[in-house]
Scaffold this motif. Structure first.
Motif, PDB file in Angstrom:
ATOM      1  N   PHE A  21     -32.109  -2.582  -8.436  1.00  0.00           N
ATOM      2  CA  PHE A  21     -31.216  -1.470  -8.748  1.00  0.00           C
ATOM      3  C   PHE A  21     -29.781  -1.968  -8.891  1.00  0.00           C
ATOM      4  CE2 PHE A  21     -34.732   0.542  -6.305  1.00  0.00           C
ATOM      5  CZ  PHE A  21     -35.329   1.173  -7.390  1.00  0.00           C
ATOM      6  N   ASP A  22     -29.380  -2.913  -8.054  1.00  0.00           N
ATOM      7  CA  ASP A  22     -28.063  -3.550  -8.128  1.00  0.00           C
ATOM      8  C   ASP A  22     -28.193  -4.746  -9.062  1.00  0.00           C
ATOM      9  OD1 ASP A  22     -25.813  -5.144  -7.771  1.00  0.00           O
ATOM     10  OD2 ASP A  22     -25.931  -5.171  -5.581  1.00  0.00           O
ATOM     11  N   ALA A  23     -27.599  -4.655 -10.245  1.00  0.00           N
ATOM     12  CA  ALA A  23     -27.726  -5.737 -11.234  1.00  0.00           C
ATOM     13  C   ALA A  23     -27.160  -7.055 -10.720  1.00  0.00           C
ATOM     14  CB  ALA A  23     -27.044  -5.345 -12.539  1.00  0.00           C
ATOM     15  N   THR A  24     -26.225  -7.010  -9.756  1.00  0.00           N
ATOM     16  CA  THR A  24     -25.642  -8.264  -9.263  1.00  0.00           C
ATOM     17  C   THR A  24     -26.650  -9.092  -8.460  1.00  0.00           C
ATOM     18  OG1 THR A  24     -24.699  -7.370  -7.202  1.00  0.00           O
ATOM     19  CG2 THR A  24     -23.330  -7.244  -9.199  1.00  0.00           C
ATOM     20  N   LEU A  25     -27.803  -8.530  -8.172  1.00  0.00           N
ATOM     21  CA  LEU A  25     -28.854  -9.291  -7.494  1.00  0.00           C
ATOM     22  C   LEU A  25     -29.705 -10.084  -8.479  1.00  0.00           C
ATOM     23  CD1 LEU A  25     -29.935  -6.647  -4.828  1.00  0.00           C
ATOM     24  CD2 LEU A  25     -28.351  -8.579  -4.569  1.00  0.00           C
ATOM     25  N   GLU A  83     -28.639   5.457 -13.780  1.00  0.00           N
ATOM     26  CA  GLU A  83     -28.192   6.702 -13.200  1.00  0.00           C
ATOM     27  C   GLU A  83     -27.004   6.412 -12.298  1.00  0.00           C
ATOM     28  OE1 GLU A  83     -30.733  10.042 -11.803  1.00  0.00           O
ATOM     29  OE2 GLU A  83     -32.324   8.538 -12.011  1.00  0.00           O
ATOM     30  N   ALA A  84     -26.047   7.309 -12.311  1.00  0.00           N
ATOM     31  CA  ALA A  84     -24.777   7.090 -11.605  1.00  0.00           C
ATOM     32  C   ALA A  84     -24.969   6.772 -10.132  1.00  0.00           C
ATOM     33  CB  ALA A  84     -23.868   8.313 -11.772  1.00  0.00           C
ATOM     34  N   HIS A  85     -25.861   7.499  -9.471  1.00  0.00           N
ATOM     35  CA  HIS A  85     -25.988   7.363  -8.020  1.00  0.00           C
ATOM     36  C   HIS A  85     -26.947   6.251  -7.584  1.00  0.00           C
ATOM     37  CE1 HIS A  85     -29.439   9.781  -9.074  1.00  0.00           C
ATOM     38  NE2 HIS A  85     -29.925   9.645  -7.848  1.00  0.00           N
ATOM     39  N   VAL A  86     -27.607   5.603  -8.533  1.00  0.00           N
ATOM     40  CA  VAL A  86     -28.533   4.531  -8.174  1.00  0.00           C
ATOM     41  C   VAL A  86     -28.023   3.221  -8.789  1.00  0.00           C
ATOM     42  CG1 VAL A  86     -30.942   3.761  -8.143  1.00  0.00           C
ATOM     43  CG2 VAL A  86     -30.444   6.201  -8.067  1.00  0.00           C
ATOM     44  N   CYS A  87     -28.488   2.889  -9.964  1.00  0.00           N
ATOM     45  CA  CYS A  87     -28.182   1.572 -10.546  1.00  0.00           C
ATOM     46  C   CYS A  87     -26.704   1.369 -10.849  1.00  0.00           C
ATOM     47  CB  CYS A  87     -29.027   1.337 -11.792  1.00  0.00           C
ATOM     48  SG  CYS A  87     -30.793   1.182 -11.408  1.00  0.00           S
ATOM     49  N   VAL A  88     -26.018   2.409 -11.323  1.00  0.00           N
ATOM     50  CA  VAL A  88     -24.598   2.222 -11.624  1.00  0.00           C
ATOM     51  C   VAL A  88     -23.819   2.027 -10.328  1.00  0.00           C
ATOM     52  CG1 VAL A  88     -22.546   3.139 -12.753  1.00  0.00           C
ATOM     53  CG2 VAL A  88     -24.791   3.551 -13.762  1.00  0.00           C
ATOM     54  N   VAL A  99     -21.894  -1.326  -9.210  1.00  0.00           N
ATOM     55  CA  VAL A  99     -20.438  -1.276  -8.995  1.00  0.00           C
ATOM     56  C   VAL A  99     -20.092  -1.820  -7.608  1.00  0.00           C
ATOM     57  CG1 VAL A  99     -18.510   0.321  -8.591  1.00  0.00           C
ATOM     58  CG2 VAL A  99     -19.877   0.505 -10.677  1.00  0.00           C
ATOM     59  N   LEU A 100     -20.824  -1.407  -6.593  1.00  0.00           N
ATOM     60  CA  LEU A 100     -20.557  -1.909  -5.240  1.00  0.00           C
ATOM     61  C   LEU A 100     -20.778  -3.421  -5.174  1.00  0.00           C
ATOM     62  CD1 LEU A 100     -22.155   0.959  -3.114  1.00  0.00           C
ATOM     63  CD2 LEU A 100     -19.729   0.623  -3.696  1.00  0.00           C
ATOM     64  N   GLY A 101     -21.811  -3.905  -5.848  1.00  0.00           N
ATOM     65  CA  GLY A 101     -22.052  -5.343  -5.901  1.00  0.00           C
ATOM     66  C   GLY A 101     -20.929  -6.085  -6.614  1.00  0.00           C
ATOM     67  N   LEU A 102     -20.439  -5.536  -7.725  1.00  0.00           N
ATOM     68  CA  LEU A 102     -19.329  -6.162  -8.455  1.00  0.00           C
ATOM     69  C   LEU A 102     -18.071  -6.214  -7.603  1.00  0.00           C
ATOM     70  CD1 LEU A 102     -19.905  -4.510 -11.949  1.00  0.00           C
ATOM     71  CD2 LEU A 102     -20.254  -6.936 -11.363  1.00  0.00           C
ATOM     72  N   LEU A 103     -17.813  -5.142  -6.871  1.00  0.00           N
ATOM     73  CA  LEU A 103     -16.646  -5.128  -5.984  1.00  0.00           C
ATOM     74  C   LEU A 103     -16.786  -6.198  -4.903  1.00  0.00           C
ATOM     75  CD1 LEU A 103     -16.171  -1.264  -5.688  1.00  0.00           C
ATOM     76  CD2 LEU A 103     -14.595  -2.866  -6.822  1.00  0.00           C
ATOM     77  N   PRO A 128     -29.607 -13.046 -11.003  1.00  0.00           N
ATOM     78  CA  PRO A 128     -28.746 -14.185 -11.351  1.00  0.00           C
ATOM     79  C   PRO A 128     -28.322 -14.204 -12.821  1.00  0.00           C
ATOM     80  CG  PRO A 128     -30.548 -14.908  -9.948  1.00  0.00           C
ATOM     81  CD  PRO A 128     -30.829 -13.475 -10.302  1.00  0.00           C
ATOM     82  N   THR A 129     -29.198 -13.811 -13.743  1.00  0.00           N
ATOM     83  CA  THR A 129     -28.825 -13.844 -15.163  1.00  0.00           C
ATOM     84  C   THR A 129     -27.719 -12.846 -15.473  1.00  0.00           C
ATOM     85  OG1 THR A 129     -30.660 -12.353 -15.696  1.00  0.00           O
ATOM     86  CG2 THR A 129     -31.040 -14.713 -16.010  1.00  0.00           C
ATOM     87  N   PHE A 130     -27.667 -11.750 -14.750  1.00  0.00           N
ATOM     88  CA  PHE A 130     -26.588 -10.782 -14.939  1.00  0.00           C
ATOM     89  C   PHE A 130     -25.260 -11.394 -14.493  1.00  0.00           C
ATOM     90  CE2 PHE A 130     -23.831  -7.444 -13.178  1.00  0.00           C
ATOM     91  CZ  PHE A 130     -23.640  -6.658 -14.313  1.00  0.00           C
ATOM     92  N   VAL A 131     -25.235 -11.949 -13.307  1.00  0.00           N
ATOM     93  CA  VAL A 131     -24.000 -12.536 -12.769  1.00  0.00           C
ATOM     94  C   VAL A 131     -23.534 -13.688 -13.659  1.00  0.00           C
ATOM     95  CG1 VAL A 131     -22.957 -13.679 -10.771  1.00  0.00           C
ATOM     96  CG2 VAL A 131     -24.542 -11.774 -10.427  1.00  0.00           C
ATOM     97  N   GLU A 132     -24.466 -14.481 -14.170  1.00  0.00           N
ATOM     98  CA  GLU A 132     -24.106 -15.595 -15.059  1.00  0.00           C
ATOM     99  C   GLU A 132     -23.472 -15.105 -16.363  1.00  0.00           C
ATOM    100  OE1 GLU A 132     -27.823 -17.632 -15.552  1.00  0.00           O
ATOM    101  OE2 GLU A 132     -27.871 -18.250 -13.443  1.00  0.00           O
ATOM    102  N   ALA A 133     -23.787 -13.895 -16.786  1.00  0.00           N
ATOM    103  CA  ALA A 133     -23.248 -13.348 -18.039  1.00  0.00           C
ATOM    104  C   ALA A 133     -21.824 -12.816 -17.885  1.00  0.00           C
ATOM    105  CB  ALA A 133     -24.159 -12.232 -18.546  1.00  0.00           C
TER     106      ALA A 133
END
Length: 171
Positions: free
Chosen positions: A71-75, A96-101, A105-109, A77-82
């Motif tokens: 759900f957190d894209a920052t988990l 969805e705003a309350h799940v994946c987004v 966002v919290l992971g990016l922060l 590795p290919t996302f973070v590498e991009a």
């Protein structure tokens, strides 16, 4: 960089304001293409939910698409590498705003990015979930913005050579 989370057709049909969401994200993608803003698109479980909605995929041709199962894209590795190196500013939109987004966002922060959450370009199945997600992200350090503010921020000035073309996207 513009980060577009999980704008998959099978998901959009079930969202509160899904049609408007697709329109707003489409405007962001067209502006990003016009203004050479790099784009990363995620797709959650594409085998189950399908790919990015057809109308949006056409505007995201130069985007890097990352398939994810978290759900957190920052988990992923290919996302973070991009992503560009932190503390770059990332504009985030999608579903969805309350799940994946929110979780992304919290992971990016946590990774040290400055996050501009494009508030009129996110949705959830229930409006209340979207509203709580926006407030949570704001409390944790994301800045809320809008599609038009993002586009005018990318332009920087009315003297930008593509100003009139970008203006046409928001009129």
């Amino acid at each position: 960089m513009l980060v577009v989370i999980d704008m998959q057709g099978r998901l959009l049909a079930h969202l509160d304001g899904g049609e408007r969401l697709a329109d707003r994200v489409g405007t962001l993608l067209r502006a990003a293409s016009l203004l050479d803003v790099p784009v990363v698109v995620t797709e959650q479980n594409p085998d189950g939910l399908g790919g990015t909605a057809d109308g949006l995929a056409a505007h995201a041709r130069s985007a890097r698409t990352i398939q994810k199962h978290t759900f957190d894209a920052t988990l992923e590795p290919t996302f973070v590498e991009a992503l560009p190196p932190a503390p770059a500013t990332l504009w985030v939109a999608g579903a969805e705003a309350h799940v994946c987004v929110l979780l992304t966002v919290l992971g990016l922060l946590r990774l040290g990015y400055r996050v501009e959450w494009v508030a009129d370009a996110v949705a959830s199945r229930r409006a209340a979930d979207r509203d709580v997600a926006l407030e949570r992200a704001r409390q944790d350090g994301a800045k809320l913005t809008t599609v038009e503010t993002a586009i005018f921020g990318w332009l920087g000035s009315y003297r930008h050579p593509r100003f009139r073309e970008a203006l046409a996207l928001v009129k």
